[in-house]
Motif scaffolding. Structure first.
Motif, PDB file in Angstrom:
ATOM      1  N   MET A   1      -8.431 -11.596  -8.767  1.00  0.00           N
ATOM      2  CA  MET A   1      -8.650 -10.718  -7.619  1.00  0.00           C
ATOM      3  C   MET A   1      -7.467  -9.793  -7.380  1.00  0.00           C
ATOM      4  SD  MET A   1     -11.366 -10.328  -6.226  1.00  0.00           S
ATOM      5  CE  MET A   1     -12.580 -10.362  -4.977  1.00  0.00           C
ATOM      6  N   ILE A   2      -6.297 -10.232  -7.840  1.00  0.00           N
ATOM      7  CA  ILE A   2      -5.113  -9.427  -7.549  1.00  0.00           C
ATOM      8  C   ILE A   2      -5.136  -8.104  -8.329  1.00  0.00           C
ATOM      9  CG2 ILE A   2      -3.511 -10.418  -9.269  1.00  0.00           C
ATOM     10  CD1 ILE A   2      -1.540 -10.497  -6.790  1.00  0.00           C
ATOM     11  N   LEU A   3      -5.635  -8.143  -9.577  1.00  0.00           N
ATOM     12  CA  LEU A   3      -5.722  -6.914 -10.372  1.00  0.00           C
ATOM     13  C   LEU A   3      -6.740  -5.958  -9.761  1.00  0.00           C
ATOM     14  CD1 LEU A   3      -5.466  -8.136 -14.070  1.00  0.00           C
ATOM     15  CD2 LEU A   3      -3.781  -6.855 -12.744  1.00  0.00           C
TER      16      LEU A   3
ATOM     17  N   SER B   1      -7.435  -5.838  -6.659  1.00  0.00           N
ATOM     18  CA  SER B   1      -6.832  -5.313  -5.430  1.00  0.00           C
ATOM     19  C   SER B   1      -5.897  -4.146  -5.734  1.00  0.00           C
ATOM     20  CB  SER B   1      -6.070  -6.419  -4.693  1.00  0.00           C
ATOM     21  OG  SER B   1      -6.948  -7.456  -4.355  1.00  0.00           O
ATOM     22  N   PHE B   2      -5.265  -4.170  -6.896  1.00  0.00           N
ATOM     23  CA  PHE B   2      -4.461  -3.013  -7.320  1.00  0.00           C
ATOM     24  C   PHE B   2      -5.389  -1.866  -7.742  1.00  0.00           C
ATOM     25  CE2 PHE B   2      -0.830  -5.963  -7.925  1.00  0.00           C
ATOM     26  CZ  PHE B   2       0.177  -5.189  -7.368  1.00  0.00           C
ATOM     27  N   ALA B   3      -6.416  -2.229  -8.506  1.00  0.00           N
ATOM     28  CA  ALA B   3      -7.276  -1.205  -9.119  1.00  0.00           C
ATOM     29  C   ALA B   3      -7.998  -0.346  -8.076  1.00  0.00           C
ATOM     30  CB  ALA B   3      -8.288  -1.869 -10.041  1.00  0.00           C
ATOM     31  N   ILE B   4      -8.353  -0.948  -6.928  1.00  0.00           N
ATOM     32  CA  ILE B   4      -9.116  -0.175  -5.936  1.00  0.00           C
ATOM     33  C   ILE B   4      -8.331   1.009  -5.375  1.00  0.00           C
ATOM     34  CG2 ILE B   4     -10.777  -1.903  -5.152  1.00  0.00           C
ATOM     35  CD1 ILE B   4      -8.779  -2.511  -2.876  1.00  0.00           C
TER      36      ILE B   4
ATOM     37  N   VAL C   1     -10.762  -9.592   1.087  1.00  0.00           N
ATOM     38  CA  VAL C   1      -9.864 -10.163   0.066  1.00  0.00           C
ATOM     39  C   VAL C   1      -8.432 -10.134   0.611  1.00  0.00           C
ATOM     40  CG1 VAL C   1      -9.019  -9.890  -2.280  1.00  0.00           C
ATOM     41  CG2 VAL C   1     -11.398  -9.360  -1.751  1.00  0.00           C
ATOM     42  N   LEU C   2      -7.836 -11.327   0.720  1.00  0.00           N
ATOM     43  CA  LEU C   2      -6.508 -11.426   1.332  1.00  0.00           C
ATOM     44  C   LEU C   2      -5.436 -10.689   0.537  1.00  0.00           C
ATOM     45  CD1 LEU C   2      -6.426 -15.176   2.457  1.00  0.00           C
ATOM     46  CD2 LEU C   2      -6.572 -13.161   3.913  1.00  0.00           C
TER      47      LEU C   2
ATOM     48  N   LEU D   1      -0.840  -3.742  -0.924  1.00  0.00           N
ATOM     49  CA  LEU D   1      -0.311  -2.528  -0.283  1.00  0.00           C
ATOM     50  C   LEU D   1       1.181  -2.687   0.002  1.00  0.00           C
ATOM     51  CD1 LEU D   1      -3.151  -1.626   2.225  1.00  0.00           C
ATOM     52  CD2 LEU D   1      -2.339  -0.196   0.365  1.00  0.00           C
ATOM     53  N   SER D   2       1.553  -3.876   0.504  1.00  0.00           N
ATOM     54  CA  SER D   2       2.973  -4.116   0.811  1.00  0.00           C
ATOM     55  C   SER D   2       3.832  -3.968  -0.426  1.00  0.00           C
ATOM     56  CB  SER D   2       3.168  -5.523   1.372  1.00  0.00           C
ATOM     57  OG  SER D   2       2.471  -5.682   2.553  1.00  0.00           O
TER      58      SER D   2
END
Lengths: 142, 466
Positions: B1-3, B5-8, B185-186, B192-193
């Protein structure tokens, strides 16, 4: 003078790298400590979310009462503030207002005597115990 | 999920980089690096403004990805029209000295540890810190969960302590991300941070390298990313690190605009200052400071035109802020129940000044949570290394900008309606961290570079400007 300047540059870098390593050690220690634990916010969310099973879907504002409301009760203000904040955070977008003015009120009590206080301040109500000191109070008359 | 979250945010980041390149056509390698890091904030900031306008104009919450794609499409068309796709000198061969290799390795090490630190604390505290739960992520959740009725997130029934008047760059970026991913998604606020943290470090590095030397840039970024409090705040998921990013972006662009006499850079400086105000209310006085600095720095060179370029850059963020303030119409907690007589009385109360000075002294000694005062360390370093001469007017103003912001923060403490000790305990360390990267950047502009002071030593000198 040049040697002094080389020393200054080197010392500043070494000092920064020392603090960086310390940051890494601190992170690693925290990682090892908390790896198996669920974070405190997620745990609180699980407790509070059970309120929603009992509250009608069209309720947009909930009341909130806690140890800080009960006279002569000792409490930690920071803990109380955090728990109120987490309750609002969990139940968003519903507004959670401190006090007994709403029809549906979340109770967060850890000390005995809160029922006497509720009896004094609410003419009639029903109370559902949700566990971990959480209660849902339904005012049955205005 | 972290990738994911970057990709969006990928399209917004690309559009931001493209926009900076469109306006600033430098092909110097450090300018190109700087454009990449400036693009992060420009892309995310403009996307959030457009997304806010979209929420105001149309029902529902979808379309964040489409807005990013539209933004990127427009930027690509403009780049094609302006023929800005030539590679330039970025990949030219360049020489590198042994000291730069050593410092480069130190930078890689510090960046690596910082990334590890962020990963650990992002996993331990996935919801961020208190302020994230009380303000930033609460706002994002409220908007996202309200779906079509997202304006309910600003209901006056919500407790005033949750600061519904705070601007929306961060919450709307999170909401946009969640709508794109289809759930809360947490990792989105955490991503963003970290984007803002490392882009801020990237700006400090590339702007210092561009204006001074690679070694000086390495020194600056090593100290910046070693600062424990800065790293800690980057895991809080609050708007403090993004605000700091926009402050340093705007300040570095103003200096570059003056050095290069480039009005496009001034426009970008205004954009970044406007986005700072769209991130946090503390950005509003900063905007004023930047306008004043522009007046002074460009005093003999078409002041009115230059000021117009700066203000033109602020147009989109300011429009978003005005619409938001009209839409929400909530009073700021600092000025609600704090009338003029109360403010005047506090301004003339010497006890408050003493209390603030005493607290400030303690905070400055422990600034950044370094084991030994970093201010003293840097002061001694500057004394040994010497101050660079000559210094341009804009570089002199690089000290005035953080100092002015600092003075405004102190004024807020003087007039605060809250309990003063509580307010300082709650916020002063965070506010000082807003200023720290600006002050550090100014410091390394003003202090002699390793290359300059040791220029006769072949081990240390190569590939520097100064």
């Amino acid at each position: 003078m040049r040697n002094l300047r080389i020393m200054a540059i080197t010392s500043l870098i070494i000092f920064s790298l020392f603090v960086t390593i310390n940051n890494g050690i601190r992170a690693h220690a925290s990682w090892k400590q908390d790896q198996s634990l669920e974070d405190s916010v997620s745990r609180w969310e699980k407790r509070v979310k059970s309120v929603l099973k009992h509250v009608p879907g069209d309720v947009n504002v909930l009341g909130y009462a806690a140890d800080w409301n009960i006279p002569n009760t000792e409490y930690d203000l920071i803990d109380q503030e955090n728990e109120y904040t987490l309750t609002q955070y969990t139940l968003a977008p519903r507004a959670v207002q401190p006090g007994l003015d709403q029809e549906w009120i979340i109770g967060n009590f850890t000390k005995p005597g809160f029922r006497d206080w509720l009896d004094e301040n609410l003419p009639s109500y029903e109370i559902i115990e949700l566990g971990f000191g959480m209660y849902l109070i339904h005012r049955t008359s205005k | 999920m972290i990738l994911q979250s970057f990709a969006i945010f990928g399209l917004a980041l690309a559009a931001g980089v493209g926009l900076i390149h469109l306006i600033w056509d430098s092909k110097d390698r450090w300018a190109v690096a700087l454009k990449v890091f400036l693009g992060t904030g420009a892309g995310l900031g403009i996307a959030s403004c457009l997304y806010f306008l979209r929420l105001l104009l149309f029902p529902g919450q979808g379309g964040y990805l489409l807005i990013q794609a539209g933004f990127l499409g427009c930027v690509i068309l403009a780049l094609l029209w302006k023929n800005r796709f030539s590679p330039g000198r970025v990949f030219d061969r360049f020489s590198i000295s042994p000291i730069q290799v050593v410092l480069g390795l130190a930078v890689v090490f510090v960046v690596g540890i910082s990334a590890y630190y962020w990963i650990v604390f992002a996993r331990i505290y996935p919801h961020g810190d208190y302020d994230a739960q009380a303000i930033w992520n609460l706002r994002a959740r409220s908007i996202y969960r309200s779906a079509d009725n997202w304006e309910n997130a600003f209901s006056p029934l919500i407790n005033r302590n949750f600061h519904i008047d705070y601007p929306l760059l961060i919450p709307l970026s999170v909401v946009g991300g969640w709508n794109t991913l289809g759930g809360e998604v947490l990792r989105v606020p955490a991503v963003l941070s970290v984007l803002f943290l490392f882009s801020m470090a990237g700006i400090v590095f590339s702007a210092t390298a561009y204006l001074r030397s690679v070694s000086q840039a390495a020194m600056a970024v090593i100290i910046l990313l070693a600062t424990p409090t800065l790293l800690l705040f980057s895991t809080f998921q609050t708007a403090d690190i993004p605000l700091t990013y926009f402050l340093i972006a705007s300040m570095s662009l103003l200096i570059l605009a003056s050095e290069k006499n480039n009005q496009g850079l001034l426009f970008l400086s205004g954009l970044m200052a406007g986005l700072a105000a769209w991130t946090k209310n503390e950005g509003l006085p900063f905007l004023l400071i930047m306008a004043v600095c522009t007046l002074f720095i460009f005093r003999l060179r078409q002041t009115r035109t230059n000021l117009l370029f700066l203000l033109a850059g602020t147009a989109l963020p300011l429009l978003s802020i005005v619409l938001f303030k009209v839409f929400v119409s909530a009073n700021n907690d600092l000025f609600a129940n704090n009338g003029l007589p109360a403010i005047v009385s506090k301004l003339f109360d010497p006890a408050r000044y003493i209390q603030i000075s005493s607290h400030l002294l303690s905070e400055l000694i422990h600034l950044g949570d370094w084991p030994f005062s970093i201010i003293v360390v840097l002061f001694v370093y500057a004394w040994i290394m010497g101050v660079r001469s000559p210094i341009s007017l804009a570089e002199k103003f690089s000290l005035f900008i953080p100092l002015s912001q600092f003075v405004i923060y102190l004024l807020i403490y003087i007039i605060t309606p809250h309990d003063l000790e509580w307010h300082m305990n709650y916020s002063m360390s965070r506010l000082l961290i807003h200023i720290f990267p600006l002050a550090l950047f100014s410091f390394f502009l003003l202090v002699n570079t390793p290359e300059t002071v040791l220029k006769n030593d072949q081990f240390l000198s190569s590939g520097n400007r100064n």
